[in-house]
Design a protein around this motif. Structure first.
Motif, PDB file in Angstrom:
ATOM      1  N   CYS A 123     -16.437  -1.628 -27.279  1.00  0.00           N
ATOM      2  CA  CYS A 123     -15.268  -1.906 -26.444  1.00  0.00           C
ATOM      3  C   CYS A 123     -14.159  -2.463 -27.324  1.00  0.00           C
ATOM      4  O   CYS A 123     -14.396  -2.896 -28.456  1.00  0.00           O
ATOM      5  CB  CYS A 123     -15.603  -2.883 -25.321  1.00  0.00           C
ATOM      6  N   SER A 124     -12.954  -2.461 -26.816  1.00  0.00           N
ATOM      7  CA  SER A 124     -11.821  -2.977 -27.578  1.00  0.00           C
ATOM      8  C   SER A 124     -11.921  -4.491 -27.693  1.00  0.00           C
ATOM      9  O   SER A 124     -12.554  -5.160 -26.869  1.00  0.00           O
ATOM     10  CB  SER A 124     -10.504  -2.598 -26.895  1.00  0.00           C
ATOM     11  N   THR A 125     -11.288  -5.043 -28.724  1.00  0.00           N
ATOM     12  CA  THR A 125     -11.300  -6.497 -28.909  1.00  0.00           C
ATOM     13  C   THR A 125     -10.580  -7.199 -27.760  1.00  0.00           C
ATOM     14  O   THR A 125     -10.911  -8.338 -27.424  1.00  0.00           O
ATOM     15  CB  THR A 125     -10.637  -6.870 -30.244  1.00  0.00           C
ATOM     16  N   ALA A 126      -9.611  -6.523 -27.149  1.00  0.00           N
ATOM     17  CA  ALA A 126      -8.898  -7.122 -26.015  1.00  0.00           C
ATOM     18  C   ALA A 126      -9.844  -7.354 -24.846  1.00  0.00           C
ATOM     19  O   ALA A 126      -9.791  -8.393 -24.173  1.00  0.00           O
ATOM     20  CB  ALA A 126      -7.739  -6.220 -25.589  1.00  0.00           C
ATOM     21  N   ALA A 127     -10.729  -6.384 -24.595  1.00  0.00           N
ATOM     22  CA  ALA A 127     -11.688  -6.527 -23.493  1.00  0.00           C
ATOM     23  C   ALA A 127     -12.639  -7.686 -23.749  1.00  0.00           C
ATOM     24  O   ALA A 127     -13.007  -8.431 -22.834  1.00  0.00           O
ATOM     25  CB  ALA A 127     -12.465  -5.224 -23.322  1.00  0.00           C
TER      26      ALA A 127
END
Length: 461
Positions: free
Chosen positions: A85-89
């Motif tokens: 998953c993205s680091t933002a998530a």
């Protein structure tokens, strides 16, 4: 089943290969968070490759899934993952689970002398979102303590100990902290008591020679004196201040610091239009092309201005004046200028190493070294003529690392020994402060230019 139903209903649709979509979403080289089955934890790493593998489902049927190979950001080893998953998530999930109130409370416990204003997220680059804490630093001593806690990993260990949750582990970014640290150091708006006392003395005299050891803040004090001079009284004419330095690089450094301080004090950068500059060979005056603030960034350009024998200045500041007043140095037009007040800045150690004849002026001395650690101040005392004038006011800092070796009588072999120890020292610093850029932060001191030439030749035969 869904595709068969779509055909039966006569719907138009476009087939999309999930593999292609995921490859576009998480391309090679992108930083992501991935679940590592081997360690039973989320690990951050960069995507190395993506492929399809056949797996057997619980009901015995076959299925094809996407597998990523990633390189761990911490260990630099590769591992496989089926969930990324993205680091933002990840950051959002952590904030939702732990809560910003609890995180702020943890930081307040870990940083008892710092005001933690708020907690949030910040995008450091397109593929990297991190937790962001906004802090209020009130003194240089507090900033030094924070710096030490970040660089020696004490802050990181303390935060994770307070979290006490194996699902979440925080890593403090040393590189991004140091970028903010450099700016914050110049923007601190409070002089120490010692500096305030000396600044008051300087303002009360027309001709002052300010002596200080390296790191005592003589440039900081000079910046405050110049800002004060650039602010005219209600019925006073527009002031003119002349700043003199040996190199244009030192001028840019001083002006940059001036601009940062003016902005931090919420004053108008137009004040800098009254600043005139002069550097070696001290023949042509320079001024700044205004404005100096472009899209939130401080930018400036020096342009030559005509010199008139009737030029008058309210304040003259000469930086590194121990070089200016050495015997035989050509001071250009400086002695011909009309200046109401003068402020000379000199380094204690460098002043004692040269023969200089200064004009008669009131002498003011800064003795508290606030920029350097106690280890550095005490270590440097062995090489200073006037070492008792330097009083360490900073934190202890890391211990001094020594490299002792038997110097060979053969010059080439001796220089190879020095080069080897220099590389050992640089690697040691890089290892201790992993992740911190050493650009403009690592200095190599040598006895003289001849030694430097030989050392360079040894590094690049």
């Amino acid at each position: 089943m869904e595709m068969a139903k779509a055909k039966e209903m006569g719907w138009n649709y476009e087939e999309v290969d999930v593999f292609d979509v995921l490859e576009e979403q998480f391309p090679k080289g992108q930083l992501v968070d991935a679940w590592c089955e081997a360690t039973k934890s989320w690990r951050r790493g960069t995507v190395e490759k993506q492929d399809l593998v056949d797996t057997e489902q619980e009901d015995g049927s076959d299925d094809t899934v996407v597998r990523w190979t990633l390189r761990c950001q911490l260990t630099r080893q590769t591992f496989d993952a089926f969930c990324v998953c993205s680091t933002a998530a990840t950051m959002k999930a952590m904030l939702d689970h732990v809560g910003d109130v609890k995180l702020r409370g943890i930081l307040m416990e870990c940083l008892p002398h710092v005001d933690v204003l708020d907690i949030g997220t910040h995008r450091l680059r397109p593929d990297l979102v991190a937790l962001r804490a906004r802090l209020q630093i009130k003194s240089i001593g507090t900033l030094h303590k924070l710096r030490n806690g970040v660089l020696n990993d004490d802050l990181e260990r303390s935060i994770n100990a307070h979290l006490a949750d194996p699902r979440w582990e925080v890593e403090v970014s040393k590189s991004h902290f140091m970028e903010m640290y450099d700016t914050s150091l110049r923007a601190l708006d409070k002089l120490t008591c010692h500096q305030r006392e000396r600044l008051s003395t300087i303002k009360g005299s027309d001709m002052v020679h300010l002596f200080a050891p390296a790191g005592a803040g003589k440039t900081f004090v000079a910046v405050e004196r110049v800002i004060d001079a650039l602010n005219p009284g209600a019925d006073e004419p527009a002031p003119r201040v002349l700043y003199v330095a040996a190199t244009v690089e030192l001028i840019y450094y001083f002006v940059q610091w001036l601009a940062v301080r003016i902005v931090s004090q919420k004053k108008d950068l137009e004040l800098l239009s009254a600043l005139v500059m002069l550097f070696k060979p001290y023949k042509k005056l320079l001024r700044l092309r205004m404005p100096v603030l472009q899209d939130g960034d401080i930018e400036f350009e020096a342009v030559i201005t005509n010199h008139d024998e009737n030029d008058r200045f309210d304040l003259l500041v000469i930086d590194e004046s121990h070089n200016m007043y050495q015997d035989g140095v050509d001071r250009g037009i400086i002695d011909d200028l009309h200046c109401s007040k003068r402020l000379l800045l000199s380094d204690n150690a460098q002043s004692s190493a040269v023969t200089a004849t200064f004009p008669e002026m009131e002498e003011v001395q800064l003795t508290e070294v606030v920029r350097s650690t106690k280890q550095i101040v005490l270590g440097a005392a062995s090489f200073q003529v006037n070492a008792e004038a330097a009083v360490p006011a900073g934190t202890d800092g890391p211990p001094v690392k020594s490299y002792i070796f038997q110097a060979s009588k053969d010059e080439d072999e001796r220089m190879q020994h020095y080069a080897r120890r220099v590389m050992d020292a640089i690697l040691h610093v890089d290892n201790v402060y992993s992740g911190v850029s050493l650009h403009k932060r690592l200095a190599l001191f040598v006895p003289d230019g001849q030694f430097l030439t030989k050392l360079k030749r040894t590094f690049n035969p």
